[in-house]
Motif scaffolding. Structure first.
Motif, PDB file in Angstrom:
ATOM      1  N   GLY A 145      -0.749  -0.306  16.650  1.00 39.26           N
ATOM      2  CA  GLY A 145       0.343   0.462  16.671  1.00 39.26           C
ATOM      3  C   GLY A 145       1.044  -1.129  16.637  1.00 39.26           C
ATOM      4  N   ARG A 146       0.908  -2.888  17.718  1.00 38.28           N
ATOM      5  CA  ARG A 146       1.407  -3.323  17.541  1.00 38.28           C
ATOM      6  C   ARG A 146       0.954  -4.002  16.696  1.00 38.28           C
ATOM      7  N   LEU A 147      -0.188  -4.400  15.354  1.00 35.10           N
ATOM      8  CA  LEU A 147      -0.544  -5.719  14.824  1.00 35.10           C
ATOM      9  C   LEU A 147      -0.494  -4.888  13.373  1.00 35.10           C
ATOM     10  N   HIS A 148      -0.968  -3.384  12.996  1.00 33.48           N
ATOM     11  CA  HIS A 148      -0.750  -3.062  11.619  1.00 33.48           C
ATOM     12  C   HIS A 148       0.819  -3.290  11.493  1.00 33.48           C
ATOM     13  N   PRO A 149       1.201  -3.575  10.220  1.00 31.62           N
ATOM     14  CA  PRO A 149       2.746  -3.288   9.492  1.00 31.62           C
ATOM     15  C   PRO A 149       3.070  -1.830  10.127  1.00 31.62           C
ATOM     16  N   HIS A 150       4.480  -1.917  10.551  1.00 35.72           N
ATOM     17  CA  HIS A 150       4.792  -0.220  10.733  1.00 35.72           C
ATOM     18  C   HIS A 150       5.701   0.532   9.622  1.00 35.72           C
ATOM     19  N   THR A 151       4.814   2.208   9.468  1.00 36.53           N
ATOM     20  CA  THR A 151       5.172   2.609   8.525  1.00 36.53           C
ATOM     21  C   THR A 151       5.637   3.708   8.751  1.00 36.53           C
ATOM     22  N   GLU A 152       5.868   5.027   7.933  1.00 40.46           N
ATOM     23  CA  GLU A 152       5.537   6.073   9.203  1.00 40.46           C
ATOM     24  C   GLU A 152       4.268   6.572   8.923  1.00 40.46           C
ATOM     25  N   VAL A 153       3.721   5.665   7.380  1.00 38.07           N
ATOM     26  CA  VAL A 153       2.259   6.346   6.845  1.00 38.07           C
ATOM     27  C   VAL A 153       1.068   5.556   7.607  1.00 38.07           C
ATOM     28  N   SER A 154       1.347   4.585   8.786  1.00 40.80           N
ATOM     29  CA  SER A 154       0.679   3.935   8.842  1.00 40.80           C
ATOM     30  C   SER A 154       0.986   4.531  10.509  1.00 40.80           C
TER      31      SER A 154
END
Length: 409
Positions: A136-145
């Motif tokens: 949640g802190r490293l992955h590029p944040h989108t609704e899909v992610s």
């Protein structure tokens, strides 16, 4: 990468723990997880230690398979199903030093020992939450992610071992025999030739600890957390007080009371024994006046006079268990189970209703009135009563059958 868990005490008594590398440097994201999610959630230090142990096992798995999850999460790459399966299998392995697990392939493939399903379940539960936090802190944040991260975390949880509640061996079956308890009590009597220790003052202390555990159903942590001020010698009572992160406790591994605080009545004999230990033996130990904890280390050295530690109490129980073959089953929690068994028998003898018995048990052991623990600790007595009932039924049926057979003759 060689990892270890380091504990330390803050200026105000707060107990902290961190996962550090071979240079003693804390790992950033595990430290952030502990600060934000665990300490921020009010979890006890022992719970945090267990969580860090699970994360340490996850890093051993990562090293063994040559993975680098932080870099992968930054590239939007989450765990694949086969990797989750390998994580599940790896979490069955006892946690050896990380460098052995990562560098010695034979140590993994030839290992025949596995941890309990409860330990594996607990490890994977922590890891699922930690990887959800990390991604949640490293992955590029989108609704899909966000949805994908939640699915990954749930997939890890779905691979936890199933909890089997249909065990053929119940904990209460490992009960203490009354004759063994009587023999242990005699052996611990100060001055007894069978006593596993030689110092008379230590004999008095050990005997008192054993008596309190057996007579009150306290946990080990509650016993070691007792202070002189907790005792009211006029009212003949002792208070069990929660003291997390006490700055007055010099022990790094602070014993903790897991359940609610409460006041327990004491018999005259136990109250007098506590007073005797305080006035005649505890006061003679150098350094014991620097704190209020009841049980102290008597042995000369740098820990003399300090509150008795968990390891010091464990040494006492180990010496006791090793002093006679019949004493191997003796440990603090077994005494708690036996107290519950005795309590159930007394309630039965006095005609106390099951509902009232559960309320009293919860009050005396520090559980809430809605807790399921009283029923769990009463299961041995219930099983015993069920056995008596079924034998009575069998004898009645057999008696009628024998009567008919006699008439037929």
């Amino acid at each position: 990468m060689k990892l270890s868990i380091r504990r330390f005490t803050g200026n105000q008594g707060e107990r902290f723990a961190m996962l550090v590398d071979e240079l003693g440097m804390p790992l950033f994201y595990p430290a952030l997880f502990v600060t934000c999610m665990l300490r921020g959630g009010g979890l006890a230090i022992n719970t945090i230690i267990n969580a860090l142990t699970a994360i340490k096992a996850m890093y051993a798995w990562q090293d063994y398979y040559g993975l680098e999850l932080e870099s992968r999460f930054k590239r939007s790459e989450l765990l694949l199903p086969n990797e989750i399966h390998s994580l599940r299998d790896f979490m069955q392995i006892p946690l050896a030093p990380a460098q052995q697990l990562s560098s010695n392939v034979r140590a993994i493939k030839q290992s025949v020992r596995v941890v309990s399903s409860e330990s594996q379940y607990s490890r994977m539960s922590v890891i699922a939450e930690y990887l959800k936090f990390l991604a949640g802190r490293l992955h590029p944040h989108t609704e899909v992610s966000s949805a994908a991260i939640a699915q990954m975390s749930q997939a890890i949880k779905d691979n936890r071992p199933k909890k089997d509640t249909r065990s053929n061996t119940d904990r209460e079956d490992n009960y203490l025999d009354e004759e063994v308890l009587a023999a242990v009590t005699d052996a611990l009597e100060p001055g007894s030739e069978k006593n596993p220790v030689f110092d008379y003052a230590v004999q008095v202390r050990n005997s008192l600890m054993f008596v309190i555990l057996r007579a009150t159903g306290m946990r080990r942590g509650e016993l070691l957390n007792l202070k002189v001020e907790d005792f009211s010698f006029n009212k003949r009572t002792v208070k069990v007080v929660r003291r997390p992160d006490s700055r007055f406790d010099p022990r790094l591994y602070q014993p903790l009371a897991k359940t609610l605080g409460r006041t327990i009545p004491l018999s005259n004999d136990i109250s007098d024994a506590v007073m005797l230990y305080i006035q005649k033996f505890r006061t003679e130990v150098p350094g014991s006046n620097k704190h209020g904890y009841l049980f102290v280390t008597h042995k000369a050295g740098r820990f003399q006079g300090q509150p008795l530690s968990n390891s010091g109490f464990g040494k006492f129980m180990s010496q006791l268990a090793a002093s006679a073959s019949d004493f191997k089953s003796i440990h603090a929690h077994a005494l708690r189970h036996h107290w519950n068994y005795d309590f159930s028998k007394i309630m039965d003898a006095n005609g106390v209703s099951p509902e009232k018995e559960q309320q009293l048990r919860a009050k005396l052991l520090g559980w809430t009135q809605t807790s399921q623990m009283p029923a769990r600790y009463n299961s041995r007595r219930i099983k015993e009563q069920a056995g008596i009932a079924v034998v009575a039924m069998q004898e009645r049926v057999l008696g009628k059958k024998n009567q008919k057979l006699g008439e037929g003759e």
